[in-house]
Design a protein around this motif. Structure first.
Motif, PDB file in Angstrom:
ATOM      1  N   GLY A 125       0.814  -1.222   0.000  1.00  0.00           N
ATOM      2  CA  GLY A 125       0.000   0.000   0.000  1.00  0.00           C
ATOM      3  C   GLY A 125       0.836   1.255   0.000  1.00  0.00           C
ATOM      4  N   SER A 186       5.696   8.761  13.838  1.00  0.00           N
ATOM      5  CA  SER A 186       6.318   7.995  12.770  1.00  0.00           C
ATOM      6  C   SER A 186       5.205   7.376  11.919  1.00  0.00           C
ATOM      7  N   ALA A 188       1.147   7.413  10.262  1.00  0.00           N
ATOM      8  CA  ALA A 188      -0.152   7.223  10.906  1.00  0.00           C
ATOM      9  C   ALA A 188      -0.131   5.959  11.768  1.00  0.00           C
ATOM     10  N   GLN A 189       0.744   5.021  11.375  1.00  0.00           N
ATOM     11  CA  GLN A 189       0.808   3.747  12.092  1.00  0.00           C
ATOM     12  C   GLN A 189       1.182   3.958  13.557  1.00  0.00           C
ATOM     13  N   LEU A 192      -1.731   5.456  15.515  1.00  0.00           N
ATOM     14  CA  LEU A 192      -2.739   4.455  15.910  1.00  0.00           C
ATOM     15  C   LEU A 192      -2.254   3.679  17.136  1.00  0.00           C
ATOM     16  N   TYR A 213      -8.287  -1.529   7.457  1.00  0.00           N
ATOM     17  CA  TYR A 213      -6.833  -1.489   7.218  1.00  0.00           C
ATOM     18  C   TYR A 213      -6.123  -2.620   7.995  1.00  0.00           C
ATOM     19  N   ASN A 257     -11.848   5.405   8.588  1.00  0.00           N
ATOM     20  CA  ASN A 257     -10.974   5.924   7.519  1.00  0.00           C
ATOM     21  C   ASN A 257     -11.938   6.435   6.428  1.00  0.00           C
ATOM     22  N   ASN A 262      -9.094   2.369   2.836  1.00  0.00           N
ATOM     23  CA  ASN A 262      -8.269   1.182   2.606  1.00  0.00           C
ATOM     24  C   ASN A 262      -8.950  -0.007   3.286  1.00  0.00           C
ATOM     25  N   ASP A 290      -8.891   8.456  10.669  1.00  0.00           N
ATOM     26  CA  ASP A 290      -7.590   8.097  10.084  1.00  0.00           C
ATOM     27  C   ASP A 290      -7.633   8.540   8.619  1.00  0.00           C
ATOM     28  N   PRO A 292      -5.171   9.241   5.731  1.00  0.00           N
ATOM     29  CA  PRO A 292      -3.953   9.412   4.936  1.00  0.00           C
ATOM     30  C   PRO A 292      -4.205   9.744   3.465  1.00  0.00           C
ATOM     31  N   SER A 320      -0.931  11.603   7.474  1.00  0.00           N
ATOM     32  CA  SER A 320       0.507  11.389   7.276  1.00  0.00           C
ATOM     33  C   SER A 320       0.914  11.794   5.864  1.00  0.00           C
ATOM     34  N   LYS A 323       1.116   8.636   1.843  1.00  0.00           N
ATOM     35  CA  LYS A 323       0.429   8.347   0.584  1.00  0.00           C
ATOM     36  C   LYS A 323       0.395   9.563  -0.339  1.00  0.00           C
ATOM     37  N   ARG A 330       8.409   8.624   6.933  1.00  0.00           N
ATOM     38  CA  ARG A 330       7.806   8.309   8.238  1.00  0.00           C
ATOM     39  C   ARG A 330       7.393   9.579   8.995  1.00  0.00           C
TER      40      ARG A 330
HETATM   41  C1  PLP Z   1      -5.905   3.618   6.566  1.00  0.00           C
HETATM   42  C2  PLP Z   1      -4.442   3.633   6.894  1.00  0.00           C
HETATM   43  N1  PLP Z   1      -4.055   4.096   8.079  1.00  0.00           N
HETATM   44  C3  PLP Z   1      -2.752   4.138   8.414  1.00  0.00           C
HETATM   45  C4  PLP Z   1      -1.785   3.684   7.567  1.00  0.00           C
HETATM   46  C5  PLP Z   1      -0.342   3.756   7.993  1.00  0.00           C
HETATM   47  O1  PLP Z   1       0.403   4.566   7.145  1.00  0.00           O
HETATM   48  P1  PLP Z   1       1.724   5.327   7.532  1.00  0.00           P
HETATM   49  O2  PLP Z   1       2.154   4.858   8.872  1.00  0.00           O
HETATM   50  O3  PLP Z   1       2.705   5.004   6.481  1.00  0.00           O
HETATM   51  O4  PLP Z   1       1.360   6.789   7.576  1.00  0.00           O
HETATM   52  C6  PLP Z   1      -2.148   3.155   6.321  1.00  0.00           C
HETATM   53  C7  PLP Z   1      -1.143   2.579   5.424  1.00  0.00           C
HETATM   54  O5  PLP Z   1      -1.412   1.896   4.474  1.00  0.00           O
HETATM   55  C8  PLP Z   1      -3.526   3.148   5.975  1.00  0.00           C
HETATM   56  O6  PLP Z   1      -3.943   2.680   4.790  1.00  0.00           O
END
Ligand code: PLP
Length: 479
Positions: A125, A186, A188-189, A192, A213, A257, A262, A290, A292, A320, A323, A330
């Motif tokens: 992704g 670092s 969106a991950q 979360l 996701y 989201n 996603n 969320d 992105p 973030s 994308k 990051r």
């Molecule tokens: C819905 C969603 N949230 C969070 C993320 C995490 O992305 P990142 O940590 O690269 O910002 C993704 C990555 O695919 C995503 O699709």
């Protein structure tokens, strides 16, 4: 087995094999009393003569770490502790027992497969590398002197970047905020992860979209949360489903989201956004938005974020640069009440002592520059082109066999398989032909779907990837 003997090494191959297994036995990879591969299988795997394997196993037997019986193979000695006089931790047990869960084996398998250069990757992704603003970054690096401070940065993130993000979300998403309500993370991950770790406790009930996701699921599971699903249609979740879930389970947090979701690509309708906010205010349930993907919208009309419509402070907003600029940078952020942001920042300090200085610096230079919008406009155009190529390729090769809603932004296409095909079998056949996608059931309860990431593929690779996928699909049909 990833290991192979080094044929250029002076050490004989049988000795290399013996040393490899001896180390594996000491480190717990091959636990006491477990079987080692048969002589024939190992010889095939390592592309050596069977006699070489026999010599290696005999060497191990001579030092007492394995037992060999004719007809029943080679087994790690049950009592290697006594032989080696060393207390060897059972690493295998430790690895299995940790409270932080690993990714699903299939997710690990796809990740491993996508490391192969020749594979057409419609699974990961992220953006294809030509879509990253590499030249602009090179320009910044060659023209702008770095004058920042090299010590630990503020646990909430660099102040200048937080001001830039505050201006950015005002300009593009109509969100009113300021630096004290922002935490740099670092991606969106990490946002979360911090939210789950700091604001929830084991057994808390959370509601998530179904499908959802896939890398958020292990985070929820590791934290011991009870997960309840909100089914989705082409306009996102039905907010009223939340009412019954909340009455039954006392939902403590909802994860959504809303834009170019996603994996489905769906967009939460305006009416449903309003209803989500009403219900959040009525029940006092925080919503994690969320986001992105909203800036990737192909026609340039960015939907109002829940955060921009939230007058009560019920939304914690995550976004973030992954994308829209570069996933390897990051850089992500959370926007919320200062009290929450400070709690998350305190945890981030414990996790990593605050964010690294250089990605923050270059992100600030880029997002705050006039090049940012030029890049976004070009990105939207290119993503739309990649989406068009993917939908045209699917229509040309598999129009009767697949169904999908054409996405209006984002990087993913969620595709229903009309025939009763096992997605896992289809993935295996596709990978044999050199293309990877993600089977839909990884994202939740829906069977018979696959996710393609059109954002990841250059146009010629998308065409070729879908051709290979179609070949795999028809080969299964013929069985
Ligand atoms: C819905 C969603 N949230 C969070 C993320 C995490 O992305 P990142 O940590 O690269 O910002 C993704 C990555 O695919 C995503 O699709």
């Amino acid at each position: 087995m990833d290991w192979r003997p080094n044929r250029a090494d002076k050490k004989p191959i049988y000795k290399q094999i013996a040393d490899y297994f001896e180390q594996g036995i000491s480190s717990g990879i091959f636990p006491p009393d477990s079987m080692l591969p048969s002589e024939r299988a190992l010889a095939m795997e390592l592309q050596v003569n069977r006699s070489t394997v026999v010599a290696a196993y005999e060497e191990l037997q001579s030092i007492g770490v394995v037992e060999r019986k004719k007809g029943s193979g080679t087994r790690v000695s049950a009592d290697i502790w006594g032989i080696s006089h060393k207390r060897i931790p059972n690493w295998g047990r430790y690895v299995e027992d940790g409270s932080f869960l690993p990714n699903l084996p299939l997710v690990q398998r796809i990740r491993k497969e996508t490391e192969k250069k020749e594979l057409i990757n419609l699974a990961s992704g992220e953006l294809a590398s030509p879509l990253f603003p590499t030249e602009q970054f090179q320009k910044i690096l060659s023209e702008q002197p770095f004058t920042g401070h090299l010590g630990y940065d503020h646990p909430q993130g660099n102040m200048v970047l937080r001001d830039t993000i505050s201006a950015h979300v005002k300009e593009y998403k109509d969100i009113d905020t300021n630096a004290s309500s922002i935490l740099i993370t670092s991606g969106a991950q990490q946002a979360l992860n911090l939210i789950v770790q700091c604001l929830l406790k084991p057994r808390d009930a959370v509601a998530i979209e179904d499908p959802s996701y896939c890398f958020s699921l292990p985070i929820f599971q590791s934290a011991g949360l009870r997960i309840f699903h909100l089914p989705m249609d082409k306009h996102g979740i039905d907010p009223d489903d939340l009412i019954s879930l909340h009455r039954k389970h006392r939902i403590r947090m909802v994860f959504l989201n809303p834009d170019h979701h996603n994996p489905t690509g769906s967009v939460l309708s305006l009416a449903r956004r309003k209803r989500v906010l009403e219900l959040s205010a009525e029940f006092g349930i925080p919503i994690i938005e969320d986001d992105p993907y909203s800036l990737t919208t192909f026609d340039g009309k960015v939907n109002p974020t829940l955060k921009s419509m939230d007058h009560n402070g019920n939304i914690l907003y995550i976004s973030s640069l992954s994308k829209i600029v570069a996933s390897g940078l990051r850089i992500g952020w959370v926007i919320g009440p200062p009290q929450v942001i400070q709690r998350l920042a305190d945890a981030k300090q414990q996790v990593d002592f605050g964010h690294s200085v250089f990605p923050q610096w270059i992100a600030n230079e880029f997002v705050g520059s006039k090049h940012f919008i030029t890049h976004i406009l070009a990105l939207r155009k290119e993503l739309k082109r990649q989406k068009d190529v993917m939908t045209a390729s699917l229509n040309a090769r598999l129009s009767e066999q697949t169904e999908f809603i054409v996405p209006k932004g984002g990087i993913h296409l969620w595709c229903k398989l009309n025939e009763n095909v096992n997605e896992y079998h289809l993935l295996e056949e596709s990978m044999k032909r050199g293309v990877a996608f993600v089977p839909g059931s990884i994202f939740g309860s829906k069977k018979g779907y696959v996710r393609f990431t059109f954002g990841r593929g250059e146009t010629h690779l998308i065409r070729e990837g879908i051709t290979r996928f179609a070949d795999a699909f028809y080969s299964i049909q013929q069985l």
